[in-house]
Design a protein around this motif. Structure first.
Motif, mmCIF file in Angstrom:
data_model
loop_
_atom_site.group_PDB
_atom_site.id
_atom_site.type_symbol
_atom_site.label_atom_id
_atom_site.label_comp_id
_atom_site.label_asym_id
_atom_site.label_seq_id
_atom_site.Cartn_x
_atom_site.Cartn_y
_atom_site.Cartn_z
ATOM 1 N N SER A 1 0.831 -1.201 0.000
ATOM 2 C CA SER A 1 0.000 0.000 0.000
ATOM 3 C C SER A 1 0.864 1.248 0.000
ATOM 4 O O SER A 1 2.054 1.209 0.340
ATOM 5 C CB SER A 1 -0.920 0.028 1.231
ATOM 6 O OG SER A 1 -0.159 0.215 2.418
ATOM 7 N N ILE B 1 -5.257 -3.922 -3.648
ATOM 8 C CA ILE B 1 -6.270 -4.772 -3.014
ATOM 9 C C ILE B 1 -6.055 -6.239 -3.361
ATOM 10 O O ILE B 1 -6.101 -7.118 -2.483
ATOM 11 C CB ILE B 1 -7.689 -4.326 -3.404
ATOM 12 C CG1 ILE B 1 -7.941 -2.865 -2.994
ATOM 13 C CG2 ILE B 1 -8.726 -5.256 -2.776
ATOM 14 C CD1 ILE B 1 -7.864 -2.603 -1.515
ATOM 15 N N ILE C 1 -9.981 2.304 1.184
ATOM 16 C CA ILE C 1 -9.250 1.038 1.210
ATOM 17 C C ILE C 1 -9.954 0.064 2.141
ATOM 18 O O ILE C 1 -10.165 -1.106 1.810
ATOM 19 C CB ILE C 1 -7.792 1.257 1.682
ATOM 20 C CG1 ILE C 1 -7.063 2.245 0.778
ATOM 21 C CG2 ILE C 1 -7.040 -0.068 1.743
ATOM 22 C CD1 ILE C 1 -5.697 2.665 1.305
ATOM 23 N N ALA D 1 -13.189 -1.340 0.640
ATOM 24 C CA ALA D 1 -12.953 -2.340 -0.401
ATOM 25 C C ALA D 1 -12.591 -3.688 0.211
ATOM 26 O O ALA D 1 -13.074 -4.739 -0.241
ATOM 27 C CB ALA D 1 -11.830 -1.863 -1.329
ATOM 28 N N LEU D 2 -11.762 -3.669 1.249
ATOM 29 C CA LEU D 2 -11.352 -4.922 1.883
ATOM 30 C C LEU D 2 -12.514 -5.550 2.653
ATOM 31 O O LEU D 2 -12.696 -6.779 2.630
ATOM 32 C CB LEU D 2 -10.172 -4.665 2.816
ATOM 33 C CG LEU D 2 -8.859 -4.297 2.112
ATOM 34 C CD1 LEU D 2 -7.828 -3.820 3.125
ATOM 35 C CD2 LEU D 2 -8.316 -5.485 1.326
#
Length: 269
Positions: A52, A59, A80, A83-84
């Motif tokens: 990152s 990702i 972030i 999304a995870l």
């Protein structure tokens, strides 16, 4: 079953401070991915894959590491995290902005990896160091006014934990009213003349990974009569030492601040 085995075994750290802390706890084996900006400890860059930046992350690469926990920092990493989370990953985002909140984060991480007692020992050592510095600073003749510049164009002043550490070290933040604003864009000083008006005794630059140039600061129009410029009190503290809200700021960062303040007092007290 031990408390350590109950905690996460495969951790991705999206910022440096949790990486540094896990190494200090002796739990670096749990880390499977780190931020590309990590420099503390130096060995982490050689041992761990970088997955990152600060506002972005790979990702797919993170998912391939099969983490059972991801540690992030603040709303700046919310996209972030989202999304995870959508991929079923457990994400813990800390939002420490003050010295007290940094200590709270450190304890929480230590407890999560079954190192609560070890964490408390290290935390107490750091708290004692801060108390010792504050006690020494209380004995100085004068407290210098400090302008801490987090960025040069535009001018961005110190975030809250840095402002607090300046106070502990024996100085006074020139822009305390801005310190509680979490985002850099809200700590912008649009008119450099206001910095001149507040006439800092010391200027410290920490330009977020860009080398501080004291000669450029000294050459700013109208700054020649600022006390810090006249007396050549222009210093750099590396961003990795002071702008990461974790162990570095509470140890190396504040120690550097204190040395600068004490040296100034020897010359001007």
């Amino acid at each position: 079953m031990t408390s350590a085995s109950l905690g996460p075994q495969r951790i991705v750290c999206l910022t440096e401070e949790t990486t540094e802390w896990l190494y200090l706890l002796g739990e670096e084996r749990r880390i499977v991915g780190i931020s590309g900006y990590t420099v503390r400890p130096a060995r982490a860059r050689a041992e761990k894959p970088r997955v990152s930046a600060f506002l972005s992350a790979k990702i797919d690469k993170i998912l391939a590491l099969e983490p059972d926990a991801v540690f992030g920092f603040s709303d700046l990493q919310a996209d972030i995290a989202a999304a995870l989370i959508r991929h079923g990953v457990q994400v813990t985002v800390f939002n420490q902005r003050s010295v007290a909140e940094i200590f709270s984060m450190l304890y929480q991480v230590a407890a999560m990896v079954g190192q609560g007692e070890r964490g408390l020992v290290l935390i107490k050592e750091m708290q004692q160091q801060l108390a010792d510095i504050q006690r020494a600073a209380a004995a100085v003749a004068r407290r210098p006014r400090i302008f801490f510049e987090e960025w040069d164009d535009p001018h961005i002043s110190a975030i809250r934990w840095v402002s607090e550490l300046m106070g502990i070290a024996g100085g006074d933040d020139c822009f305390p009213e801005l310190a509680t604003r979490s985002l850099g864009k809200n700590r912008i000083i649009a008119d450099g003349a206001e910095i001149v008006r507040r006439n800092p005794d010391i200027i410290i630059g920490s330009w977020c990974g860009k080398k501080f140039r004291p000669e450029k600061v000294a050459a700013r129009p109208g700054w020649e009569n600022v006390s810090a410029v006249k007396n050549r009190q222009l210093f750099e503290i590396k961003s990795a030492d002071i702008l990461q809200p974790g162990p570095a700021a509470l140890t190396d960062g504040v120690a550097q601040l204190h040395r600068i303040v004490m040296d100034w007092n020897l010359q001007h007290g």
